[in-house]
Structure formats: structure tokens, C-alpha cells
Design an enzyme around this catalytic site. Structure first.
Site, mmCIF file in Angstrom:
data_model
loop_
_atom_site.group_PDB
_atom_site.id
_atom_site.type_symbol
_atom_site.label_atom_id
_atom_site.label_comp_id
_atom_site.label_asym_id
_atom_site.label_seq_id
_atom_site.Cartn_x
_atom_site.Cartn_y
_atom_site.Cartn_z
ATOM 1 C CB CYS A 1 17.802 2.896 -11.938
ATOM 2 S SG CYS A 1 17.668 2.438 -10.226
ATOM 3 N NE ARG B 1 15.480 0.196 -17.126
ATOM 4 C CZ ARG B 1 16.446 -0.672 -17.375
ATOM 5 N NH1 ARG B 1 16.500 -1.257 -18.546
ATOM 6 N NH2 ARG B 1 17.351 -0.956 -16.484
ATOM 7 C CD1 TRP C 1 13.892 -0.467 -7.851
ATOM 8 C CD2 TRP C 1 11.816 0.060 -8.459
ATOM 9 N NE1 TRP C 1 13.041 -1.403 -7.322
ATOM 10 C CE2 TRP C 1 11.779 -1.115 -7.673
ATOM 11 C CE3 TRP C 1 10.622 0.582 -8.959
ATOM 12 C CZ2 TRP C 1 10.585 -1.769 -7.377
ATOM 13 C CZ3 TRP C 1 9.444 -0.077 -8.661
ATOM 14 C CH2 TRP C 1 9.433 -1.240 -7.881
ATOM 15 N N GLY D 1 22.253 -0.461 -10.024
ATOM 16 C CA GLY D 1 22.844 -1.603 -9.340
ATOM 17 C C GLY D 1 22.920 -1.363 -7.846
ATOM 18 C CD GLU E 1 2.138 -17.860 -7.422
ATOM 19 O OE1 GLU E 1 1.163 -17.616 -6.683
ATOM 20 O OE2 GLU E 1 2.583 -17.034 -8.238
ATOM 21 C CE LYS F 1 1.516 -15.890 -11.517
ATOM 22 N NZ LYS F 1 1.611 -15.525 -10.181
ATOM 23 C CD GLU G 1 -2.204 -14.140 -11.913
ATOM 24 O OE1 GLU G 1 -2.707 -13.132 -11.410
ATOM 25 O OE2 GLU G 1 -1.098 -14.584 -11.564
HETATM 26 C C1 F6R Z 1 -0.829 -12.720 -8.879
HETATM 27 C C2 F6R Z 1 -0.534 -11.473 -8.206
HETATM 28 C C3 F6R Z 1 -1.406 -11.072 -7.072
HETATM 29 C C4 F6R Z 1 -0.589 -10.356 -5.981
HETATM 30 C C5 F6R Z 1 -1.531 -9.794 -4.906
HETATM 31 C C6 F6R Z 1 -0.758 -9.114 -3.790
HETATM 32 O O1 F6R Z 1 0.072 -12.991 -9.910
HETATM 33 O O2 F6R Z 1 0.359 -10.767 -8.573
HETATM 34 O O3 F6R Z 1 -2.095 -12.149 -6.537
HETATM 35 O O4 F6R Z 1 0.317 -11.260 -5.434
HETATM 36 O O5 F6R Z 1 -2.409 -8.869 -5.478
HETATM 37 O O6 F6R Z 1 -0.042 -8.025 -4.274
HETATM 38 P P1 F6R Z 1 1.166 -7.418 -3.476
HETATM 39 O O7 F6R Z 1 2.227 -8.451 -3.415
HETATM 40 O O8 F6R Z 1 1.571 -6.205 -4.262
HETATM 41 O O9 F6R Z 1 0.658 -7.074 -2.102
#
Ligand code: F6R
Length: 608
Positions: free
Chosen positions: A2, A27, A75, A102, A481, A485, A488
Site C-alpha cells: 500500500c 506499487r 492493496w 502492514g 521453475e 525463469k 521467459e
Molecule cells: C512465470 C509466470 C507465469 C504465471 C502463470 C500463472 O514467471 O509468472 O507462468 O505463474 O501465468 O499466473 P497466476 O499465478 O497469476 O495464476
């Protein structure tokens, strides 16, 4: 998370508040509000949605005259995004008003006590408790009332506070949530982040934990919890606005990686009560937990990868069968859901189209759905039977880091809870898991601080064409994962394989110099992994190993080794993923890619 802005001085406060809040929009937020003292009373306006809505409602602040005010972009954490839950929050007679960043962890206990004393609540927020608690302790001296509530509140807070009886004063206090104050030409300003004040001053005071500030138009005084006045040094900010938004980090992704220790701790802390795992929001009694025969985890992308880890942890620790499915597959495969099946949908945004469709499909088949979601009030959070929130805060970079890390933590907590109730772990084992969980934030921080070494290594592979990630068991989940990373954000082709599968086809792709990242954190599988590493190395691969401290054997089969600190077999993903996130990040930076907004990708995939 927030945003907070406050002003006291010669000028009209409302336009400064709106302008400052605008600088904090990056943010992430879902509602906004301001409160201004108009010479007689404190007036407040709050609105769900974009700041633009609030600006229109207040005619850019013009119809809220007054020289002392506080503003906030929220948020959602406690309570869905709505006008009522938006900040600021008043006490009963509108004489005290508060904005808060917080989480007050003991707010339910405080709320209960205040209710017993006759206080009435209009919102679902933890912040409203602060306004009433101040009211309870206020005897004409704002500073003393603030000190009193500081002794009662547990959790994190940055607060901006105004008292109608002291209309030319503004108060700020913090614990574990950032807050800065500064002198402007004509008054004083407070904010939760630097971008909001840069237009007015470049010399700011960073408020430290449990410090209180009293501001008037021409003075600023600092106090400690003993009500003693203190001297503070200001800091000159020479970053530009763009850098300030990222807190001095070059990219949001790097900033978010660095936020992981706090996000992880925010996710587990409220759910650890001594030797117990307490997940009230599960909405399940011990009997309900015992009646679960099977779990099905459904998600997309990184959330799916967290689910794959979850399968190993839940099955290993709680001895419960778990299936993991990609939401886009699950929704069209006519899944067999028997009685006693718990469906778990994991999503950062809570809006992913396939995950949402999977949720609806599951519910229409009569299954109970638990959401593990980051965005409060999102569609998945609203439509699931129960929601367990990850407290990662807003994630701006498209490539997820901190939300993924918090998803892992949520799954560990779930596994520990189920294991405890099902009696598949001893009290001693559970205690050790809790201790290991508590050590993760510091261990993640330590790994992040090793970034220069990873950057140097990454710079050698900027021209790589293909990179392979291999692992077995949980390490296969980490590989998935790590590989995502990298590809992408760097556009380097990369695949993750269960290491035992190499011989069934993939090994033919290995050429002289191909980079293979081998993850080996599961002691019982070290030998098998080392054999796989030797196989690719003898075919010319350069092997990067990510393994546990103390695994000396690895050097036999690796060209470069990154060690992770000691934890139990189930939590290694939380540590091993850090160097892999950094690796992907630095390759992307080195290649000059758009790290935070990679081509063709969106942060929230709301279409199929
Ligand atoms: C990769 C990434 C995506 C999301 C996927 C699901 O870094 O961010 O693979 O994990 O699009 O998104 P959510 O978690 O928002 O359902």
C-alpha cells in the site's frame, strides 16, 4: 504494497496527497482515500478502484480544503477491496483518523476486546482496530496514545495519524514497514516510499522501527517509545523518479527477488502459533482434514511448478495422494473427482482464465476448492470455498519470483498442518520443520547476497542457444521453475527434464559446451544424479550444480558448484530457486532484454 502520503503546512493538502499517491501507483493498489482537516472537522473520501476515481470525486482535491491531511492507496489484505475497507479509517466520532501499511497480526484479539468495550466496527480491516485502540487510550496527548498502542500491536505497521483536537499536527510511526518524512518549502510530508516526496524534497529522514514523528508546519520532532526526543540525520536522495520507484534497484524483478525474505516471513508468521500450525482460513476442522482422501492441485506456469513441489511435500510429509494438473488440461479432461477430494487452485493474480475455469468446473462437480492466492478479492479468491492468501504483496515484474516463493511456503504449511492432524509426523519432527521454516528468510537473504558470483557466471552464457535443467524428485520441480525463469526473460531455449529421462531421448541434444544445470538437494538421490551429470559431461556438457552444503562428491561431476544452506529435504526448493532466479535475471540483463516486461507476455493471463 500500500502507499501512504501525508502533509501538514501552508498549502492545500489534498492536491499534494493525490499527487503523491499517484507517484506510488506502480506499487499496485485496489482502492484509495484521503482525509483532510477542514478547519472544523476531518473530512474523508474513499473509493474502490483507480486513483482517478478519487480525483474525480474530489475534483482533484479542490473540494477538500484544508492544510493537514493523510492519504492512502490500499492493496487489500484483510477484507476485500471496497469503499468501506479502503483507508483512511476513523474512530467512532471521527476525531482520530489513520492510514496504515502492514499487517496487525493480533488484530482479531484486539478487535474482540474493543468490541467488549462497546466499540463498533464498520470494515473488515485490521487498520480500523488501530483507530479504535487510539481512541481507547487517547487522553488529550496524541504521543502518549500512540506509544500505548505500540505496546499492544503485534505485526508490522507504518502509520499516518491525525487528531481533530490537534489539527495542525501530523503523526507518523513505524515498525517493519517503511516510512519516510521530509521538510518541504512550506511544511512537512510523510510517505511510505521516496517517489511520493521527490517533487517536494530530496532530503528525507528514514524512520526506524518504533520511532515516532510529530510534524507541524514548521517543525519535525522525533521520539522513541519512552517519549524521549531524538536527533536524526537526513539522507539526500539523488536517484531519479524511475529509479526511486524501484527502490534503487535496476528492475522490479530484482527488487521483488530481494523482497522474498520478508514476503516468506509474512506468509508463514501469522500461521505459526508456538508448536502449532494454525490455518484458520482453511475452514477445516481436524475431522474435515482427516476426511480428505486425495488432493488435486491445479494451476498454470510457475504456480503449477509450485504445485509440483507441493505434491512431493504433501505426499512425503502428510502421506496423502496428490495429483498436479495444468489448469488448461484439467478443465477439458473430464477429471474424476471422488468424494474426499480437495481441489487446490494456486494463482498469484487470482484471475488466470484457465485456473478460474478449473475452479468453476470443480465446484460444479461438487468438490471443495481451496484457493492459494496472492491478490485479495480476486475472482479465484472470491469463488473458492476457502482461501489461503500468500502475503507476497503486489508483484510488478511479469516473471514471478516472490509470489512463487510464497506459494511454496503456503504448500509447506498445508503439508505440515495435514501431517500434524493425520499423525504422519512426530511432535519432534514438526518442531524441526517449524524451526527450518523460520530460518528460510535469512537463508534466502544469504543466497541473494551471493548475486555477484552468479552474475559473473551468467555473463559467460549470454550467447547460449540451449540450456537444460535436470533434477530428480523435488529437484525436478525446481528445474521446471529454473528453466522457465531463464527462457521467459532471456529468450534462450531451455528445457527441464527429470534426470532419469535423459537417456530416453534428450541426451542426443547435448553438444560440446551445452550448459546443463543439475539440481541435487535430495541426499538419497545424489548418486543417481551424479551418474546423470557424468553422462552429459562426457558428451561435452558444461555442468553447473546446485546442491547442499557438504556435498563434496558433486565436484567429481560438476564444472561449477553453487551451494545452498542446510534445511530439510522438503524445503530445499525455497533455497535452490534463488540462484536460478538470479541466473535467469542476469542473463536477461546481460543480453539487454526487457527484464520486467518480456516480449509476448502479460502479468495476468485473463484469456485462454
Ligand atoms: C512465470 C509466470 C507465469 C504465471 C502463470 C500463472 O514467471 O509468472 O507462468 O505463474 O501465468 O499466473 P497466476 O499465478 O497469476 O495464476
Amino acid at each position: 504494497m500500500c502507499g501512504i502520503v501525508g502533509y501538514v503546512g501552508e498549502r492545500q493538502a489534498a492536491p499534494i496527497l493525490l499527487d503523491g499517491l499517484g507517484k506510488l501507483e506502480y506499487r499496485g493498489y485496489d482502492s484509495a482515500g484521503i482525509a483532510v482537516y477542514d478547519g472544523e472537522k476531518i473530512r474523508m473520501k474513499k473509493a474502490k478502484g483507480r486513483l482517478k476515481v478519487l480525483s474525480e470525486l474530489t475534483h482533484d482535491g479542490e473540494i477538500f480544503p484544508g492544510q493537514t491531511g493523510i492519504g492512502h492507496t490500499r492493496w487489500a489484505t484483510h477484507g476485500e477491496p471496497s469503499d468501506v475497507n479502503a483507508h483512511p479509517h476513523f474512530n467512532a466520532d471521527n476525531s482520530i483518523v489513520v492510514v496504515h501499511n502492514g499487517i496487525i497480526e493480533n488484530y482479531l484479539k484486539l478487535k474482540k476486546k474493543l468490541k467488549e468495550k462497546g466499540y463498533e466496527f464498520v470494515s473488515d480491516t485490521d487498520t480500523e482496530v488501530i483507530a479504535h485502540l487510539l481512541d481507547h487510550y487517547y487522553r488529550g496527548n496524541p504521543l502518549q496514545a500512540i506509544i500505548k498502542i505500540m505496546h499492544r500491536m503485534e505485526g508490522s505497521y507504518a502509520l499516518g495519524i491525525m487528531f481533530r483536537d490537534h489539527p495542525e499536527e501530523l503523526y507518523a510511526v513505524r515498525k517493519d514497514s517503511p516510512l519516510i518524512v521530509g521538510h518541504t518549502k512550506d511544511g512537512c510530508i510523510i510517505a511510505s516510499d521516496v517517489p511520493a516526496v521527490l517533487k517536494y524534497t530530496r532530503d528525507v529522514y528514514f524512520i526506524e522501527n518504533e520511532e515516532i514523528v510529530r510534524m507541524k508546519q514548521d517543525s519535525m520532532e522525533f521520539f522513541n517509545v519512552d517519549e524521549e526526543s531524538m536527533e536524526k540525520e537526513s539522507t539526500h536522495i539523488d536517484w531519479d523518479v524511475d529509479a526511486a520507484e524501484k527502490g534503487g534497484y535496476e528492475h522490479f524483478m530484482l527488487k521483488e527477488m530481494y523482497e522474498q525474505p520478508k514476503a516468506i516471513s509474512d506468509t508463514f508468521s501469522p500461521r505459526l502459533k508456538g508448536k502449532e500450525i494454525v490455518i484458520e482460513e482453511l475452514g477445516m476442522s481436524d475431522e474435515d482434514i482427516l476426511s480428505v482422501k486425495k488432493m488435486m492441485i491445479v494451476a498454470c506456469g510457475s504456480a503449477y511448478h509450485a504445485g509440483v513441489t507441493g505434491k512431493y511435500v504433501l505426499e512425503g510429509m502428510a502421506r496423502i495422494p496428490v495429483e498436479v494438473d495444468l489448469a488448461s488440461e484439467y478443465r477439458y479432461r473430464d477429471p474424476l473427482i471422488e468424494e474426499g477430494t480437495l481441489i487446490i487452485i494456486i494463482s498469484q493474480s487470482g484471475e488466470t482464465a484457465d485456473s478460474l475455469a478449473a475452479l468453476r468446473d470443480s465446484r460444479s462437480r461438487g468438490a471443495k476448492v481451496l484457493g492459494i492466492v496472492n491478490v485479495v478479492g480476486s475472482s479465484i479468491a472470491r469463488e473458492a470455498d476457502n482461501v489461503m492468501y500468500t502475503w507476497a504483496g503486489p508483484e510488478i515484474a511479469v516473471a514471478t519470483t516472490k509470489a512463487y516463493s510464497c506459494q511454496l511456503i503456503a504448500l509447506y504449511l498445508l503439508a505440515m498442518k495435514f501431517a500434524q492432524v493425520r499423525g504422519t509426523v512426530t511432535d519432534g519432527e514438526l518442531e524441526r520443520y517449524i524451526e527450518d521454516l523460520k530460518r528460510i528468510p535469512d537463508q534466502v537473504e544469504m543466497l541473494l547476497n551471493n548475486k555477484n558470483r552468479i552474475q559473473k557466471f551468467a555473463n559467460r552464457y549470454l550467447a547460449a542457444r540451449d540450456v537444460f535443467f535436470i533434477g530428480r524428485g523435488i529437484d525436478y520441480a525446481i528445474s521446471l521453475e529454473g528453466s522457465l525463469k531463464l527462457k521467459e526473460i532471456s529468450y534462450i531455449h531451455s528445457e527441464a527434464y527429470a534426470a532419469g529421462e535423459l537417456k530416453h531421448g534428450t541426451i542426443s541434444l547435448i553438444e560440446e559446451g551445452t550448459l546443463v544445470a543439475a539440481v541435487l538437494t535430495q541426499e538419497k538421490l545424489y548418486k543417481k544424479m551424479i551418474s546423470n551429470m557424468v553422462e552429459v559431461r562426457t558428451r561435452g556438457a558444461f555442468v553447473l550444480a546446485v546442491t547442499n552444503e557438504g556435498n563434496g562428491d558433486v565436484k567429481r561431476a560438476a564444472d561449477y558448484v553453487i551451494y545452498i544452506p542446510e534445511t530439510n529435504q522438503y524445503f530445499t526448493n525455497s533455497l535452490a530457486i534463488i540462484p536460478l532466479q538470479l541466473f535467469g535475471y542476469y542473463i536477461s540483463v546481460g543480453k539487454g532484454c526487457d527484464v520486467d516486461k518480456p516480449r509476448n507476455l502479460a502479468k495476468s493471463v485473463t484469456v485462454e
